[in-house]
Every structure is written in structure tokens, then in C-alpha cells.
Scaffold this motif. Structure first.
Motif, mmCIF file in Angstrom:
data_model
loop_
_atom_site.group_PDB
_atom_site.id
_atom_site.type_symbol
_atom_site.label_atom_id
_atom_site.label_comp_id
_atom_site.label_asym_id
_atom_site.label_seq_id
_atom_site.Cartn_x
_atom_site.Cartn_y
_atom_site.Cartn_z
ATOM 1 N N LEU A 1 9.294 -58.382 95.954
ATOM 2 C CA LEU A 1 8.257 -59.407 95.857
ATOM 3 C C LEU A 1 7.245 -59.043 94.791
ATOM 4 N N ASP A 2 6.927 -57.775 94.649
ATOM 5 C CA ASP A 2 5.955 -57.342 93.645
ATOM 6 C C ASP A 2 6.464 -57.656 92.242
ATOM 7 N N GLU A 3 7.740 -57.395 91.985
ATOM 8 C CA GLU A 3 8.312 -57.695 90.673
ATOM 9 C C GLU A 3 8.373 -59.190 90.425
ATOM 10 N N MET A 4 8.648 -59.955 91.475
ATOM 11 C CA MET A 4 8.698 -61.406 91.315
ATOM 12 C C MET A 4 7.311 -61.973 91.018
ATOM 13 N N SER A 5 6.281 -61.451 91.695
ATOM 14 C CA SER A 5 4.916 -61.948 91.503
ATOM 15 C C SER A 5 4.423 -61.697 90.090
ATOM 16 N N TYR A 6 4.840 -60.593 89.494
ATOM 17 C CA TYR A 6 4.447 -60.261 88.128
ATOM 18 C C TYR A 6 5.599 -60.515 87.157
ATOM 19 N N SER A 7 6.185 -61.679 87.269
ATOM 20 C CA SER A 7 7.253 -62.072 86.342
ATOM 21 C C SER A 7 6.983 -63.494 85.874
ATOM 22 N N ILE A 8 7.768 -63.938 84.905
ATOM 23 C CA ILE A 8 7.620 -65.306 84.409
ATOM 24 C C ILE A 8 8.958 -66.034 84.406
ATOM 25 N N ALA A 9 10.025 -65.349 83.973
ATOM 26 C CA ALA A 9 11.320 -66.018 83.911
ATOM 27 C C ALA A 9 11.804 -66.438 85.295
ATOM 28 N N PHE A 10 11.666 -65.560 86.280
ATOM 29 C CA PHE A 10 12.183 -65.871 87.612
ATOM 30 C C PHE A 10 11.393 -66.987 88.297
ATOM 31 N N PRO A 11 10.058 -66.978 88.283
ATOM 32 C CA PRO A 11 9.337 -68.116 88.873
ATOM 33 C C PRO A 11 9.630 -69.439 88.181
ATOM 34 N N VAL A 12 9.770 -69.438 86.863
ATOM 35 C CA VAL A 12 10.122 -70.674 86.162
ATOM 36 C C VAL A 12 11.504 -71.142 86.602
ATOM 37 N N ALA A 13 12.443 -70.223 86.713
ATOM 38 C CA ALA A 13 13.779 -70.579 87.188
ATOM 39 C C ALA A 13 13.731 -71.100 88.616
ATOM 40 N N THR A 14 12.860 -70.518 89.441
ATOM 41 C CA THR A 14 12.713 -70.981 90.823
ATOM 42 C C THR A 14 12.222 -72.424 90.864
ATOM 43 N N MET A 15 11.262 -72.743 90.021
ATOM 44 C CA MET A 15 10.772 -74.119 89.955
ATOM 45 C C MET A 15 11.881 -75.059 89.492
#
Length: 451
Positions: free
Chosen positions: A311-325
Motif C-alpha cells: 500500500l505504501d508503494e501504491m500511495s506514492y506512485s503515479i502509473a498504478f493509480p492512473v491505471a486503477t482509474m
């Protein structure tokens, strides 16, 4: 020029502009929603266990931990509360300071308010409003000074420690001289942690507020007993003057506070918003998308995070949250569950995302955060967004319904609806509460989750 210690000691409720009061009411409710989800994290569990083991207190000055109820010292409750809120990157933010105040200020001042009640000195909502206004405003200005006078990029804990010390000094009714020493102690002993270390190597360290909040609390209690530490150079140093000259006349909190629709780093938000709008406006599904290009500023590119493992790596990422959206059309508490990290479609899009730093976006992303997104579709089309800044900024604010929906989503399944509704309504009007009403609100915030 009004000194910060004079401001902290002499500010009255009537002198606080309604716009400032509105920000603090909104931040109160918003922070509680984030704290509810944060209380389910491993960070929260570990730090609450540590506070219970190592930061206990006598009953007459004890404070209860947020959404837990176990009594510890005020510093222990501030420590656990700040880590809990910071474990979910969804709390209020200030782009000019490149950080967050509420995640330190609210748990610290609520802990001290609960402790004062235990000792028989209950507060009214107006008194808490004044202390919060002091803590926020001093935090923001200390943050601006720190970023404006040193080369390294420090976490929010570095400057919120000073604001917390000022706010707690107000609650403890310290003198101006004691308040000066409290701020100096907090600044000296507070964390000067390096923010980009957490960006490059995301772990549970987060934004430093887990140590900034208790540093500020401890500093005020130390100053009350005569411990000396003045001056705080971020508030009293000669180089600090430009950021403090209009204290009490202008309100940085009103000008600089923004809010997050999504519980991930703010630097990713303009890209997430752009991707969301492209998908919605063009009636696309993730299966239509072959790859993605994100153009943004330097720090955001450092987020990267194509294959987060925690979760820490996901919170401080950009590619993965954009992909999630792109895949799910939303980023809420359900998207913070471990199984999301293994979602094959999200991982496909994330790994097919290119991050591009542009000199222009880096230059203009000072008080704002800029990005654009291009979707490359499987049918050969390329769809590019306009350059944009995030939803939740002052020029693109969240409305009341959006705030309520975020709060309801974050508390759903964790807090019963009646309790959640009562807590939200009281937080949104907390300054109208008498001491009995504020005690009721604190009781709601420290009771364990209902799940």
C-alpha cells in the motif's frame, strides 16, 4: 509585524475570518473520514501498539487514541493519530508547502483537548477553533519559510511540529515567552526527514507527521515547566520575515488549502483526473487502451510505481493509480485492498504507461500541480487531455456533495451510519459546540470502529 507568539496568545474567535473557519470545519470532517480508513492499516495497528506499550500516562492527564479508545499520554495519542491519518494519503494538503498540516494538527490538538477534559478543564468548540487556527497558520508559514530557505526537501513533520507546538501552547494557556520556547523546542527536536527518500523508497515512514505531531505536543508541555528552546528560526529567524510579515492580516490557510478526492499522493491527481475524464467522455473501457503517456513535472515522475508491492508503494506512485482509474473508474478504500495490487488488467495498463517529465510543467508546478495524459487506443486512435491541475484546488473545488460522498465512502462498513452522520454533522459545526458538545464529538472520534 505581529510575532507568531503574540498571534498564538492573543487571537480571538471573532478575529478569525469566516472563510478560515469554513476551511477548518471542512478539514475536521474530511480528516475524520480518512482516519477511519487509516485505522484499518498495519501502520495504525503498529503505532497504536507502540503508544500503548511505551507512551502510557496517569488517568488524570491521559488521552484516548483515535478510533481505538485506549488511554495513553497526549503525545502518544498524537503519535498514533498522526500515523493513522497519514497511512491513507487522502487528507487535506497545501501545494505551496508541498505537504500537509491536518494530519499532524488534528490528532495532536484533539489528544490535548481530551487530556484537558480528563483533568477537568473541558474546552468549548470556539476555543478549539482558535487553537486549530493558530496551529494551521503557524504550520503553513513555518513550512513556506523552511522550503524557502533550505535546499533539501523536508517532510511535513518538520514544519507541522512548530505549528502543533503553537496550537498546544494556546490550549495550555502558555505565555508568549513560553510559546516561543515551545516552538523552538519543537523545531529543534522535530523530524527534518527527507521527503524524496520516501518517494524513491516508499515504506511506512510516510510524511514525517508521526513524529512531528508528538514533537510539538511534548515541546509545549516542556516549555510549560520551564524548558527553554527559543528561537525557532522558521518563525523568528531574519530570513523568515517575508513569510510572516502579514500574519494576522492575511490567512495562508484560506489561500493554500486543497483537498483530495483520492487517497494517493497529490502529485498523481491531475493525471488521474485527466485519465478519468478521457475514459468517461469517450465512453471507453480499459480493454480499449493499449498504452498511456503521462506528461508532468519532475517530482511526479519520481513517483513512478508501475508494479507496487505494498500500500505504501501504491500511495506514492503515479502509473498504478492512473491505471486503477482507467480500469475501475474510481479510487477509494476498496482500491487500497491488497488484492488490487494483483489485478492483471490494472498491472497491464500500469506497465504500459510512460512517464515524461517536461521542463514547462516542472517550472509551473510550484503552487499548482500540472499534467496531461494521452491514451493510445488499440484501434489506432490517440486521445490527449488538456493540461490540467487537480480537482480539489481552490479554483476547482470539491462541492458539499462530493465531500459528503467521500466521507460516506471512507466510513462505510467501518462506522455505523448513525454514528458517522452525527460525527460529520458535529465536525462541520464544531465551533458552535459548548464544552459538553465538544466532549461528545471527541467521544465519537475515539470510540473503536464499529466493524
Amino acid at each position: 509585524m505581529t510575532s507568531f507568539s503574540e498571534f498564538a496568545g492573543s487571537l480571538t474567535y471573532d478575529a478569525i475570518p469566516e472563510a478560515m473557519r469554513a476551511v477548518l470545519r471542512r478539514s475536521f470532517a474530511d480528516t475524520l473520514g480518512v482516519a477511519a480508513v487509516g485505522s484499518t492499516t498495519e501502520i495504525s495497528s503498529i503505532t497504536k501498539t507502540i503508544a500503548d506499550r511505551l507512551w502510557r500516562s496517569s488517568p488524570e492527564i491521559a488521552a484516548r487514541m483515535i478510533f481505538d479508545g485506549r488511554p495513553v499520554s497526549p503525545a502518544g495519542a498524537a503519535y498514533a493519530g498522526a500515523f493513522t491519518i497519514d497511512s491513507i494519503d487522502g487528507h487535506d494538503t497545501t501545494s505551496p508547502c508541498k505537504g500537509h498540516a491536518g494530519s499532524a494538527v488534528f490528532p495532536a490538538l484533539l489528544a490535548v483537548a481530551d487530556s484537558l477534559r480528563a483533568s477537568g478543564a473541558a474546552l468549548s468548540g470556539e476555543e478549539l477553533m482558535v487553537a486549530l487556527a493558530v496551529a494551521y497558520e503557524v504550520s503553513y508559514r513555518a513550512g513556506l519559510t523552511l522550503h524557502g530557505t533550505v535546499s533539501d526537501y523536508h517532510t511535513s513533520g518538520a514544519w507541522t511540529a512548530v505549528g502543533v507546538a503553537a496550537g498546544v501552547s494556546r490550549l495550555l494557556r502558555l505565555s508568549q515567552e513560553q510559546t516561543r520556547h515551545a516552538a523552538g523546542i519543537a523545531e529543534y527536536h522535530g523530524p527534518r526527514s527527507q521527503m524524496m527518500r520516501c518517494i524513491d523508497f516508499p515504506t511506512m515512514l510516510r510524511d514525517g507527521v508521526g513524529w512531528g505531531a508528538p514533537s510539538g505536543v511534548m515541546a509545549a508541555y516542556m516549555a510549560e515547566l520551564g524548558f527553554t528552546g527559543a528561537p525557532a528560526i522558521t518563525a523568528e529567524g531574519q530570513a523568515a520575515a517575508p513569510w510572516w510579515s502579514d500574519l494576522g492580516q492575511a490567512w495562508r490557510v484560506v489561500e493554500d488549502t486543497s483537498y483530495k478526492p483520492y487517497p494517493v499522493c497529490r502529485w498523481a491527481h491531475p493525471s488521474i483526473d485527466a485519465a478519468r475524464d478521457l475514459m468517461r467522455d469517450n465512453k471507453l473501457s480499459s480493454e480499449d487502451v493499449a498504452r498511456v503517456r503521462i506528461q508532468t513535472f519532475h517530482y511526479a515522475v519520481r513517483l513512478a510505481g508501475h508494479n507496487p508491492k505494498t500500500l505504501d508503494e501504491m500511495s506514492y506512485s503515479i502509473a498504478f493509480p492512473v491505471a486503477t482509474m482507467i480500469v475501475r473508474g474510481k479510487i477509494g478504500p476498496q482500491e487500497l485492498l491488497p488484492q488490487v495490487l494483483q489485478d492483471e488488467e490494472i498491472r497491464r495498463i500500469s506497465n504500459a504507461t510512460e512517464l515524461v517529465e517536461t521542463e514547462h510543467y516542472t517550472r509551473i508546478s510550484v503552487g499548482k500541480r500540472w499534467a496531461d495524459v494521452t491514451l493510445y487506443l488499440k484501434d489506432g486512435r490517440e486521445i490527449m487531455s488538456e493540461p490540467r491541475t487537480p480537482k480539489g484546488d481552490r479554483d476547482n473545488p470539491m462541492n458539499d456533495d462530493e465531500f459528503h460522498q467521500k466521507y460516506a465512502t471512507f466510513t462505510d462498513g467501518l462506522i455505523g451510519k448513525d454514528r458517522a452522520d452525527e460525527m460529520e454533522a458535529m465536525a462541520l459545526s464544531f465551533d458552535a459546540l459548548d464544552s459538553q458538545g465538544l466532549s461528545r464529538l471527541i467521544d465519537l472520534t475515539v470510540a473503536p470502529l464499529d466493524c
